[in-house]
Design a protein around this motif. Sequence first.
Motif, PDB file in Angstrom:
ATOM      1  N   ASP A   8       0.813  -1.211   0.000  1.00  0.00           N
ATOM      2  CA  ASP A   8       0.000   0.000   0.000  1.00  0.00           C
ATOM      3  C   ASP A   8       0.851   1.267   0.000  1.00  0.00           C
ATOM      4  O   ASP A   8       0.405   2.321  -0.423  1.00  0.00           O
ATOM      5  N   ASP A   9       2.104   1.160   0.478  1.00  0.00           N
ATOM      6  CA  ASP A   9       2.986   2.312   0.540  1.00  0.00           C
ATOM      7  C   ASP A   9       3.811   2.510  -0.733  1.00  0.00           C
ATOM      8  O   ASP A   9       4.500   3.506  -0.867  1.00  0.00           O
ATOM      9  N   ARG A  10       3.733   1.567  -1.670  1.00  0.00           N
ATOM     10  CA  ARG A  10       4.536   1.638  -2.882  1.00  0.00           C
ATOM     11  C   ARG A  10       3.788   2.393  -3.972  1.00  0.00           C
ATOM     12  O   ARG A  10       2.574   2.363  -4.061  1.00  0.00           O
ATOM     13  N   ASP A  11       4.573   3.054  -4.822  1.00  0.00           N
ATOM     14  CA  ASP A  11       3.997   3.732  -5.973  1.00  0.00           C
ATOM     15  C   ASP A  11       3.600   2.669  -6.990  1.00  0.00           C
ATOM     16  O   ASP A  11       4.395   1.820  -7.350  1.00  0.00           O
ATOM     17  N   ARG A  12       2.350   2.714  -7.463  1.00  0.00           N
ATOM     18  CA  ARG A  12       1.872   1.722  -8.432  1.00  0.00           C
ATOM     19  C   ARG A  12       1.117   2.427  -9.550  1.00  0.00           C
ATOM     20  O   ARG A  12       0.488   3.446  -9.342  1.00  0.00           O
ATOM     21  N   ASP A  13       1.176   1.816 -10.745  1.00  0.00           N
ATOM     22  CA  ASP A  13       0.407   2.354 -11.854  1.00  0.00           C
ATOM     23  C   ASP A  13      -1.003   1.775 -11.813  1.00  0.00           C
ATOM     24  O   ASP A  13      -1.359   1.033 -10.898  1.00  0.00           O
ATOM     25  N   ALA A  14      -1.807   2.099 -12.818  1.00  0.00           N
ATOM     26  CA  ALA A  14      -3.210   1.680 -12.829  1.00  0.00           C
ATOM     27  C   ALA A  14      -3.373   0.160 -12.846  1.00  0.00           C
ATOM     28  O   ALA A  14      -4.373  -0.360 -12.365  1.00  0.00           O
ATOM     29  N   GLU A  15      -2.379  -0.559 -13.398  1.00  0.00           N
ATOM     30  CA  GLU A  15      -2.446  -2.024 -13.439  1.00  0.00           C
ATOM     31  C   GLU A  15      -1.863  -2.677 -12.188  1.00  0.00           C
ATOM     32  O   GLU A  15      -1.822  -3.889 -12.092  1.00  0.00           O
ATOM     33  N   GLY A  16      -1.381  -1.877 -11.250  1.00  0.00           N
ATOM     34  CA  GLY A  16      -0.828  -2.414 -10.015  1.00  0.00           C
ATOM     35  C   GLY A  16       0.652  -2.716 -10.055  1.00  0.00           C
ATOM     36  O   GLY A  16       1.213  -3.223  -9.085  1.00  0.00           O
ATOM     37  N   ARG A  17       1.348  -2.383 -11.179  1.00  0.00           N
ATOM     38  CA  ARG A  17       2.787  -2.599 -11.260  1.00  0.00           C
ATOM     39  C   ARG A  17       3.503  -1.510 -10.467  1.00  0.00           C
ATOM     40  O   ARG A  17       3.108  -0.348 -10.485  1.00  0.00           O
ATOM     41  N   ALA A  18       4.580  -1.916  -9.807  1.00  0.00           N
ATOM     42  CA  ALA A  18       5.363  -0.954  -9.028  1.00  0.00           C
ATOM     43  C   ALA A  18       5.983   0.088  -9.944  1.00  0.00           C
ATOM     44  O   ALA A  18       6.549  -0.240 -10.975  1.00  0.00           O
ATOM     45  N   ARG A  19       5.852   1.324  -9.598  1.00  0.00           N
ATOM     46  CA  ARG A  19       6.448   2.457 -10.307  1.00  0.00           C
ATOM     47  C   ARG A  19       6.991   3.404  -9.250  1.00  0.00           C
ATOM     48  O   ARG A  19       6.230   4.134  -8.632  1.00  0.00           O
ATOM     49  N   SER A  20       8.265   3.394  -9.058  1.00  0.00           N
ATOM     50  CA  SER A  20       8.852   4.242  -8.033  1.00  0.00           C
ATOM     51  C   SER A  20       8.906   5.687  -8.508  1.00  0.00           C
ATOM     52  O   SER A  20       9.506   5.991  -9.534  1.00  0.00           O
ATOM     53  N   ALA A  21       8.284   6.547  -7.758  1.00  0.00           N
ATOM     54  CA  ALA A  21       8.311   7.971  -8.062  1.00  0.00           C
ATOM     55  C   ALA A  21       9.368   8.680  -7.224  1.00  0.00           C
ATOM     56  O   ALA A  21       9.484   9.896  -7.275  1.00  0.00           O
ATOM     57  N   ARG A  22      10.132   7.910  -6.451  1.00  0.00           N
ATOM     58  CA  ARG A  22      11.172   8.517  -5.625  1.00  0.00           C
ATOM     59  C   ARG A  22      12.226   9.155  -6.514  1.00  0.00           C
ATOM     60  O   ARG A  22      12.568   8.635  -7.574  1.00  0.00           O
ATOM     61  N   PRO A  23      12.759  10.273  -6.064  1.00  0.00           N
ATOM     62  CA  PRO A  23      13.861  10.870  -6.823  1.00  0.00           C
ATOM     63  C   PRO A  23      15.076   9.951  -6.769  1.00  0.00           C
ATOM     64  O   PRO A  23      15.213   9.142  -5.847  1.00  0.00           O
ATOM     65  N   ARG A  24      15.938  10.062  -7.765  1.00  0.00           N
ATOM     66  CA  ARG A  24      17.132   9.218  -7.834  1.00  0.00           C
ATOM     67  C   ARG A  24      18.368  10.077  -8.065  1.00  0.00           C
ATOM     68  O   ARG A  24      18.286  11.164  -8.624  1.00  0.00           O
ATOM     69  N   ASP A  25      19.510   9.551  -7.627  1.00  0.00           N
ATOM     70  CA  ASP A  25      20.771  10.251  -7.867  1.00  0.00           C
ATOM     71  C   ASP A  25      21.293   9.901  -9.263  1.00  0.00           C
ATOM     72  O   ASP A  25      20.637   9.190 -10.020  1.00  0.00           O
ATOM     73  N   GLY A  26      22.475  10.386  -9.598  1.00  0.00           N
ATOM     74  CA  GLY A  26      23.042  10.182 -10.920  1.00  0.00           C
ATOM     75  C   GLY A  26      23.344   8.739 -11.260  1.00  0.00           C
ATOM     76  O   GLY A  26      23.494   8.406 -12.420  1.00  0.00           O
ATOM     77  N   LEU A  27      23.426   7.872 -10.242  1.00  0.00           N
ATOM     78  CA  LEU A  27      23.657   6.451 -10.484  1.00  0.00           C
ATOM     79  C   LEU A  27      22.381   5.640 -10.321  1.00  0.00           C
ATOM     80  O   LEU A  27      22.429   4.424 -10.221  1.00  0.00           O
ATOM     81  N   GLY A  28      21.238   6.325 -10.285  1.00  0.00           N
ATOM     82  CA  GLY A  28      19.955   5.631 -10.238  1.00  0.00           C
ATOM     83  C   GLY A  28      19.529   5.149  -8.867  1.00  0.00           C
ATOM     84  O   GLY A  28      18.522   4.472  -8.731  1.00  0.00           O
ATOM     85  N   ARG A  29      20.286   5.501  -7.822  1.00  0.00           N
ATOM     86  CA  ARG A  29      19.910   5.073  -6.472  1.00  0.00           C
ATOM     87  C   ARG A  29      18.770   5.938  -5.963  1.00  0.00           C
ATOM     88  O   ARG A  29      18.769   7.157  -6.150  1.00  0.00           O
ATOM     89  N   PRO A  30      17.788   5.320  -5.303  1.00  0.00           N
ATOM     90  CA  PRO A  30      16.670   6.108  -4.777  1.00  0.00           C
ATOM     91  C   PRO A  30      17.114   7.030  -3.651  1.00  0.00           C
ATOM     92  O   PRO A  30      17.937   6.655  -2.823  1.00  0.00           O
ATOM     93  N   LEU A  31      16.574   8.220  -3.675  1.00  0.00           N
ATOM     94  CA  LEU A  31      16.809   9.218  -2.627  1.00  0.00           C
ATOM     95  C   LEU A  31      15.540   9.346  -1.802  1.00  0.00           C
ATOM     96  O   LEU A  31      14.460   8.949  -2.245  1.00  0.00           O
ATOM     97  N   PRO A  32      15.623   9.938  -0.634  1.00  0.00           N
ATOM     98  CA  PRO A  32      14.406  10.138   0.164  1.00  0.00           C
ATOM     99  C   PRO A  32      13.409  11.041  -0.570  1.00  0.00           C
ATOM    100  O   PRO A  32      13.794  11.930  -1.321  1.00  0.00           O
ATOM    101  N   TYR A  33      12.126  10.779  -0.357  1.00  0.00           N
ATOM    102  CA  TYR A  33      11.090  11.635  -0.932  1.00  0.00           C
ATOM    103  C   TYR A  33      11.350  13.077  -0.506  1.00  0.00           C
ATOM    104  O   TYR A  33      11.795  13.334   0.601  1.00  0.00           O
ATOM    105  N   GLY A  34      11.086  14.008  -1.404  1.00  0.00           N
ATOM    106  CA  GLY A  34      11.281  15.417  -1.116  1.00  0.00           C
ATOM    107  C   GLY A  34      12.679  15.911  -1.449  1.00  0.00           C
ATOM    108  O   GLY A  34      12.926  17.106  -1.461  1.00  0.00           O
ATOM    109  N   THR A  35      13.593  15.012  -1.727  1.00  0.00           N
ATOM    110  CA  THR A  35      14.952  15.371  -2.112  1.00  0.00           C
ATOM    111  C   THR A  35      14.977  15.638  -3.606  1.00  0.00           C
ATOM    112  O   THR A  35      14.288  14.975  -4.374  1.00  0.00           O
TER     113      THR A  35
END
Length: 195
Positions: A8-35
């Motif tokens: 329930d806490d994960r970003d998902r598209d209309a079909e229920g697939r995970a879609r991370s909306a978290r920002p990422r750094d230059g190497l694709g690592r997820p950053l904290p929300y709001g960063t």
Amino acid sequence: MNRTASDDDRDRDAEGRARSARPRDGLGRPLPYGTEGVPRQPEGVVRAPADTLVEAQRLLDAGMPFHAHEVFEDAWKSGPEAERDLWQGLAQLSVGLTHAARGNTAGGARLLRRGAARLVDAAQEAAAYGIDADGIVTWARELADRTEGGRGTGAPAATGGAGSAGAVETDSVAGGASPGVDPVAEAPRLRRDVA
């Protein structure tokens, strides 16, 4: 689909697939929300092969191999089946460089070797676009050996922005400096005819 409470806490598209909306750094690592992160590559962009190579080279040169992998992924998904190994191999090489820059030596070396093997199999397709398959395969195998042996380049990983070579990137998860190779210094030249 088996959903859990944590889904329930994960970003998902209309079909229920995970879609991370978290920002990422230059190497694709997820950053904290709001960063503020590095803008992500749009998905599903259909480019001519020459445009794919130009965009991917730009991203590699900027120390953003994760983003270059996404460009190659679009090419393999939208291109002809006969070119699948070419674009998948280049994507795997980009992900291998990403892992090596993140300090994941085993994963980086494995993907660099896997991508090199695909590129060997796609040498004819690579030649049609002026891709230096032999040079890239040699680069990938040498980097895999150095990465796996823990020798890297001795330089800290760059932040992934233009002009950032040599800057230390902080690992957003561990809070320390990334022990990986410098993705700017290690960026391969994709084409023989382009300096």
